[in-house]
Design a protein around this motif. Structure first.
Motif, PDB file in Angstrom:
ATOM      1  N   VAL A 184     -12.214   8.859   5.624  1.00  0.00           N
ATOM      2  CA  VAL A 184     -12.950   7.596   5.506  1.00  0.00           C
ATOM      3  C   VAL A 184     -12.900   6.874   6.848  1.00  0.00           C
ATOM      4  N   ASP A 185     -13.930   6.064   7.090  1.00  0.00           N
ATOM      5  CA  ASP A 185     -14.007   5.280   8.327  1.00  0.00           C
ATOM      6  C   ASP A 185     -13.516   3.853   8.130  1.00  0.00           C
ATOM      7  N   THR A 186     -13.728   3.345   6.931  1.00  0.00           N
ATOM      8  CA  THR A 186     -13.447   1.939   6.662  1.00  0.00           C
ATOM      9  C   THR A 186     -12.711   1.786   5.351  1.00  0.00           C
ATOM     10  N   ILE A 187     -11.757   0.868   5.345  1.00  0.00           N
ATOM     11  CA  ILE A 187     -11.054   0.484   4.124  1.00  0.00           C
ATOM     12  C   ILE A 187     -11.421  -0.967   3.822  1.00  0.00           C
ATOM     13  N   ASN A 188     -11.876  -1.210   2.602  1.00  0.00           N
ATOM     14  CA  ASN A 188     -12.196  -2.568   2.153  1.00  0.00           C
ATOM     15  C   ASN A 188     -11.181  -2.956   1.074  1.00  0.00           C
ATOM     16  N   PRO A 189     -10.017  -3.452   1.486  1.00  0.00           N
ATOM     17  CA  PRO A 189      -8.989  -3.783   0.492  1.00  0.00           C
ATOM     18  C   PRO A 189      -9.369  -5.024  -0.303  1.00  0.00           C
ATOM     19  N   MET A 190      -9.135  -4.974  -1.589  1.00  0.00           N
ATOM     20  CA  MET A 190      -9.438  -6.116  -2.451  1.00  0.00           C
ATOM     21  C   MET A 190      -8.279  -7.113  -2.366  1.00  0.00           C
ATOM     22  N   THR A 191      -8.230  -7.803  -1.252  1.00  0.00           N
ATOM     23  CA  THR A 191      -7.169  -8.778  -0.988  1.00  0.00           C
ATOM     24  C   THR A 191      -7.580 -10.126  -1.576  1.00  0.00           C
ATOM     25  N   TYR A 192      -7.659 -10.154  -2.892  1.00  0.00           N
ATOM     26  CA  TYR A 192      -8.175 -11.326  -3.597  1.00  0.00           C
ATOM     27  C   TYR A 192      -7.045 -12.320  -3.869  1.00  0.00           C
ATOM     28  N   VAL A 193      -6.721 -13.118  -2.875  1.00  0.00           N
ATOM     29  CA  VAL A 193      -5.625 -14.080  -2.975  1.00  0.00           C
ATOM     30  C   VAL A 193      -6.167 -15.485  -2.699  1.00  0.00           C
ATOM     31  N   PRO A 194      -5.493 -16.519  -3.217  1.00  0.00           N
ATOM     32  CA  PRO A 194      -6.044 -17.875  -3.110  1.00  0.00           C
ATOM     33  C   PRO A 194      -5.800 -18.580  -1.791  1.00  0.00           C
ATOM     34  N   THR A 195      -4.822 -18.125  -0.989  1.00  0.00           N
ATOM     35  CA  THR A 195      -4.498 -18.861   0.231  1.00  0.00           C
ATOM     36  C   THR A 195      -4.616 -17.982   1.465  1.00  0.00           C
ATOM     37  N   ALA A 196      -4.823 -18.637   2.602  1.00  0.00           N
ATOM     38  CA  ALA A 196      -4.935 -17.922   3.874  1.00  0.00           C
ATOM     39  C   ALA A 196      -3.625 -17.228   4.225  1.00  0.00           C
ATOM     40  N   ASN A 197      -2.501 -17.850   3.914  1.00  0.00           N
ATOM     41  CA  ASN A 197      -1.206 -17.241   4.211  1.00  0.00           C
ATOM     42  C   ASN A 197      -1.028 -15.931   3.447  1.00  0.00           C
ATOM     43  N   GLU A 198      -1.392 -15.931   2.168  1.00  0.00           N
ATOM     44  CA  GLU A 198      -1.284 -14.707   1.363  1.00  0.00           C
ATOM     45  C   GLU A 198      -2.231 -13.629   1.875  1.00  0.00           C
ATOM     46  N   LEU A 199      -3.420 -14.054   2.305  1.00  0.00           N
ATOM     47  CA  LEU A 199      -4.362 -13.083   2.865  1.00  0.00           C
ATOM     48  C   LEU A 199      -3.781 -12.444   4.116  1.00  0.00           C
ATOM     49  N   GLY A 200      -3.178 -13.257   4.983  1.00  0.00           N
ATOM     50  CA  GLY A 200      -2.586 -12.718   6.202  1.00  0.00           C
ATOM     51  C   GLY A 200      -1.538 -11.661   5.905  1.00  0.00           C
ATOM     52  N   ILE A 201      -0.712 -11.911   4.904  1.00  0.00           N
ATOM     53  CA  ILE A 201       0.340 -10.952   4.537  1.00  0.00           C
ATOM     54  C   ILE A 201      -0.269  -9.670   3.990  1.00  0.00           C
ATOM     55  N   SER A 202      -1.188  -9.815   3.051  1.00  0.00           N
ATOM     56  CA  SER A 202      -1.768  -8.651   2.383  1.00  0.00           C
ATOM     57  C   SER A 202      -2.633  -7.817   3.327  1.00  0.00           C
ATOM     58  N   ALA A 203      -3.501  -8.479   4.090  1.00  0.00           N
ATOM     59  CA  ALA A 203      -4.386  -7.749   5.005  1.00  0.00           C
ATOM     60  C   ALA A 203      -3.606  -7.118   6.150  1.00  0.00           C
ATOM     61  N   SER A 204      -2.562  -7.797   6.619  1.00  0.00           N
ATOM     62  CA  SER A 204      -1.718  -7.225   7.682  1.00  0.00           C
ATOM     63  C   SER A 204      -1.029  -5.964   7.193  1.00  0.00           C
ATOM     64  N   TYR A 205      -0.587  -5.980   5.931  1.00  0.00           N
ATOM     65  CA  TYR A 205       0.049  -4.789   5.354  1.00  0.00           C
ATOM     66  C   TYR A 205      -0.915  -3.605   5.365  1.00  0.00           C
ATOM     67  N   VAL A 206      -2.163  -3.836   4.970  1.00  0.00           N
ATOM     68  CA  VAL A 206      -3.137  -2.740   4.946  1.00  0.00           C
ATOM     69  C   VAL A 206      -3.415  -2.248   6.354  1.00  0.00           C
ATOM     70  N   ARG A 207      -3.608  -3.173   7.276  1.00  0.00           N
ATOM     71  CA  ARG A 207      -3.896  -2.770   8.657  1.00  0.00           C
ATOM     72  C   ARG A 207      -2.742  -1.959   9.239  1.00  0.00           C
ATOM     73  N   GLU A 208      -1.517  -2.417   9.028  1.00  0.00           N
ATOM     74  CA  GLU A 208      -0.356  -1.687   9.555  1.00  0.00           C
ATOM     75  C   GLU A 208      -0.220  -0.330   8.885  1.00  0.00           C
ATOM     76  N   SER A 209      -0.537  -0.253   7.596  1.00  0.00           N
ATOM     77  CA  SER A 209      -0.409   1.008   6.866  1.00  0.00           C
ATOM     78  C   SER A 209      -1.424   2.040   7.311  1.00  0.00           C
ATOM     79  N   THR A 210      -2.561   1.578   7.831  1.00  0.00           N
ATOM     80  CA  THR A 210      -3.565   2.514   8.338  1.00  0.00           C
ATOM     81  C   THR A 210      -3.329   2.880   9.797  1.00  0.00           C
ATOM     82  N   ALA A 211      -2.412   2.171  10.456  1.00  0.00           N
ATOM     83  CA  ALA A 211      -2.162   2.370  11.888  1.00  0.00           C
ATOM     84  C   ALA A 211      -3.459   2.252  12.693  1.00  0.00           C
TER      85      ALA A 211
END
Length: 492
Positions: free
Chosen positions: A271-298
């Motif tokens: 796959v070329d792109t990952i679209n994680p369903m980071t459906y969280v209510p706050t920007a802080n939670e988004l930063g944590i969740s999206a950072s985890y996905v980005r780091e996991s994909t290297a």
């Protein structure tokens, strides 16, 4: 309106079934795309099938009855391309029926969807009690290990990419349904026979060891289909972009709950792109969740976090878009068009989407990286020459920064049109080195003045690193996928 605008960005939106149906005809579809374009979007994920029904006339599927008489997919592609937008076919994979959708189209609640009804109920996943829906859920699923089901899905994918000039394919519901200890799915006769034949274990004795092996086997079935689909797509349309809508939950939970190991898909270049369903209510939670996905994909895939705009007001939407940029992602994906009200449209076109990007990251990663680098250079020069601004760094440090920037920019523009992975990595290493230098250079201003400009400059390079890492991985994995001959569906 003070938010910077990037020259390279994927501004994605999921175009859902309800919104597609509500357009009613080609004229309505054109109005919808006028609205999406005016909001600033440049990538649309078009829901091509839903609850087993297709949103186009299909040789293999059954068209949604609310769209009979016209071809929404064909119309959407024309309208998107007319406006310089990408259109990707968003496909439900293993989920092929929905009890909650049935009343909308006048079907009984227990209707399993057109695919199982048309082809073979032996394709369906089953619970231990024989139910075709998971406990406390309302969806009908194909067994990812079933050969006939996989042939059907590949024929559907092939039909879309050969009949329509889509820019990409997005795999959704590319997993098992939620099933944990005591609620496992996969007891259908054929599925359990395949598992027991492959492992020598018996599902009648579902002890801890058997459960562990069964989970690993299920994970492999899903990954096998992603690999096979990627081979098929790249054989027919090598330049088509492949994305996957995935869960962003931690790996151990995800593997246990839905058997979805997207880290493997990314590492292998399927796959070329990952679209994680980071459906969280706050920007802080988004930063944590999206950072985890980005780091996991290297950064071997482009990560475009998903924002659930239904739960966000305009301020929350802006905060999450800004956070996604700050952590180094090159775009976001908004879910969904149905919840894109006028307030959100206005805030996007006045703010972060007010200028049209030159291109999307996936359309040409190397050109995109050069554009980002040039924009970064311009940003630093603007910073250095800003009137009435005191630069809190000594001249020696500034000269060192400028020297590194010049070297990086020259190296970027000297890359050949088809560089080797090693050449891209060399540029990426220069960017990494410059990133550390920039952090030190602007550390005092960021601390004393809490300067937004300083933080923005520092964060910018994270996006350059991400796209170069993706480009290097593409160069490394391109061309290694063997060809795959297409089999045909058995007679129904």
């Amino acid at each position: 309106m003070a938010m910077p605008v990037r020259p390279v960005e994927a501004r994605n939106i999921w175009l859902d079934r309800g919104t597609i149906i509500n357009t009613r005809n080609p004229k309505g579809m054109a109005k919808l795309f006028d609205r999406l374009k005016s909001a600033g979007f440049n990538v649309v994920y078009f829901e091509t099938n839903n609850a087993g029904f297709t949103l186009f006339p299909s040789q293999f599927g059954v068209q949604n009855p609310d769209t009979i008489g016209w071809d929404p997919l064909e119309t959407a592609i024309k309208e998107a391309h007319k406006r310089g937008m990408e259109l990707h076919s968003w496909l439900w994979i293993f989920n092929v029926g929905n009890a909650k959708h049935n009343p909308i189209i006048g079907k009984p609640a227990d209707y399993p969807g057109p695919i199982l009804s048309k082809y073979d109920f032996a394709w369906a996943l089953q619970a231990q009690n024989g139910s075709l829906t998971p406990p406390r859920q309302h969806e009908f699923w194909l067994d990812p290990s079933c050969t006939g089901a996989k042939v059907y899905l590949k024929n559907l994918i092939t039909e879309v990419i050969t009949k329509y000039p889509v820019d990409g394919i997005q795999l959704d519901y590319i997993r098992y349904p939620f099933n944990n200890r005591g609620s496992e799915m996969g007891f259908d006769w054929a599925g359990r026979q395949r598992f027991e034949s492959a492992t020598g274990m018996n599902l009648d004795r579902l002890d801890d060891e058997t459960r562990q092996v069964w989970q690993a086997w299920k994970i492999q079935q899903v990954s096998n289909f992603v690999q096979e689909s990627s081979r098929l797509i790249r054989q027919i349309k090598p330049n088509l972009r492949i994305s996957a809508a995935v869960y962003a939950m931690p790996k151990r939970w995800r593997l246990g709950a839905v058997q979805q190991e997207w880290e493997v898909w990314v590492a292998n270049g399927w796959v070329d792109t990952i679209n994680p369903m980071t459906y969280v209510p706050t920007a802080n939670e988004l930063g944590i969740s999206a950072s985890y996905v980005r780091e996991s994909t290297a950064d071997q895939a482009l990560v475009y976090p998903g924002l659930l705009i239904r739960q966000l007001d305009t301020a929350g939407l802006i905060e999450q878009l800004d956070t996604a940029r700050a952590i180094g992602t090159l775009g976001t994906t908004l879910f969904a068009a149905a919840q894109l009200d006028d307030k959100k449209v206005n805030i996007l076109k006045l703010g972060p989407y007010r200028k049209e990007p030159i291109l999307t990251p996936q359309s040409d990663p190397l050109r995109a990286s050069k554009l980002l680098i040039d924009d970064f250079v311009g940003l630093v020069n603007k910073y250095l020459h800003a009137p009435h601004k005191h630069i809190l760094s000594d001249q020696a440090s500034t000269n060192d920064v400028l020297s590194q920037i010049e070297k990086m920019q020259n190296l970027a523009h000297q890359l050949p049109s088809n560089p080797r992975a090693e050449q891209i990595e060399e540029l990426r290493n220069d960017v990494l080195s410059l990133h550390e230098t920039i952090k030190n250079w602007l550390r005092l201003e960021a601390f004393i003045q809490r300067g937004y400009r300083a933080q923005y400059i520092v964060n910018y390079l994270a996006q350059v690193e991400a796209i170069l890492s993706y480009a290097a991985h593409k160069a490394q994995t391109n061309g290694i996928v063997p060809s795959l001959s297409l089999r045909h569906l058995p007679n129904s």
